[in-house]
Design a protein around this motif. Structure first.
Motif: not given
Length: 321
Positions: A244-248, A250-258
């Motif tokens: 995850d280039p945004a919050t590498p 942190l465990f969040d939902n940015n993976y799916f946004s990516g």
């Protein structure tokens, strides 16, 4: 694919039902050590907190160990065993699986307070939960009572673990073999919201996709530039790129946004866009992702555990007694 999306019911209800069902399955229980080792969760969490000071990657590495353990012979701590035919030496783990020293440290401290009581398999399950919650993700009641296997299965690791280059159908089939469904596939893939991967696993996508001499056309162009800076064509194959280039960390939902931006790091990440409804749901609703992830972790932790008189409680996680 519509029938696959129907596997996303009211997730909170599913979580409650899963906990109730799993609490009596295979003798696993969240209160298994309540009298024999009541502070085990605190010990595990404390060791990981200390480890994070020096190694921000360790949380992602520990949850990966639990995943790679459960998919081979069930959740029996077999990935921790040393030896010529150990799972550590299988292609999916060799020179990439890490965190074994932290598990050793946890085991030593647990043995100090509860000698011969807590299995290495349960330590992996507790470490996975602590790693996620310490990184900003959900917490769940870890079901415990697993015992340790006495043998490792290198061949099983070669064949049972999903490949980073697998198609969606191949991934789903491997999950189905151990009793996990489509929801589990997508939710557990979300663990790639933190952690890194070595450049050797993505270089072909960056420079020679399908032997074309060109990058994977599905990659977002801006993301391709970032990855090429991290993994230059003649650079070290052991360099690491962020999932995850945004919050590498942190465990969040940015993976799916990516994923929706074509920023899936591995081919096995980007193929999840074959189910855009589920990916969109998790990208828009972090709470839904967290709840589904907790369910999936409980389900995964219930893959063929050794309980009762089966297996053993290893005194050293690297060797059978």
């Amino acid at each position: 694919m519509a029938s696959q999306f129907s596997l996303l019911p009211a997730v909170a209800t599913v979580l409650a039902a899963t906990v109730l069902l799993c609490g009596t399955n295979g003798q696993l229980s969240s209160s298994f050590y309540s009298t024999t080792c009541p502070n085990v969760s605190t010990v595990v969490r404390t060791v990981i907190q200390r480890s994070l000071v020096a190694d921000s990657r360790i949380t992602a590495s520990l949850i990966r160990l639990h995943f790679h353990d459960c998919f081979v012979n069930g959740c029996d701590g077999s990935i921790l065993l040393d030896g010529n035919e150990s799972e550590k030496g299988a292609a999916p783990n060799a020179n990439s699986a890490r965190g074994f020293d932290i598990v050793d440290n946890i085991k030593l401290e647990v043995e100090d307070v509860c000698k011969g009581v807590v299995s290495c398999a349960d330590i992996l399950a507790l470490a996975a939960e602590a790693s996620v919650s310490l990184s900003g993700g959900p917490s769940w009641n870890v079901l415990l009572g697993r015992r340790d296997g006495r043998t490792s299965n290198k061949e099983g690791a070669e064949t049972n673990l999903p490949s980073p280059f697998a198609t969606l159908n191949e991934i789903v089939q491997k999950f189905a073999r151990v009793g996990l469904n489509i929801n589990d596939v997508v939710a557990l893939s979300g663990a790639h919201t933190f952690g890194r991967v070595q450049c050797r696993f993505i270089n072909d996508r960056l420079y020679n996709f399908n032997n074309t001499g060109n990058p994977d056309p599905s990659l977002d162009p801006a993301y391709l530039v970032i990855l090429r800076n991290t993994c230059p064509q003649n650079g070290s194959a052991s360099n690491v790129a962020n999932f995850d280039p945004a919050t590498p960390n942190l465990f969040d939902n940015n993976y799916f946004s990516g994923l929706l931006k074509n920023q899936g790091l591995l081919p096995s990440d980007q193929v999840l866009l074959s189910m855009p409804g589920v990916v969109n749901h998790f990208a828009q609703n972090q709470t839904a992702f967290f709840e589904s992830f907790a369910v999936a972790m409980i389900n995964m932790g219930n893959i063929n555990p050794l309980t009762g008189s089966s297996g053993e409680i290893r005194s050293n996680c690297r060797n059978p007694n």
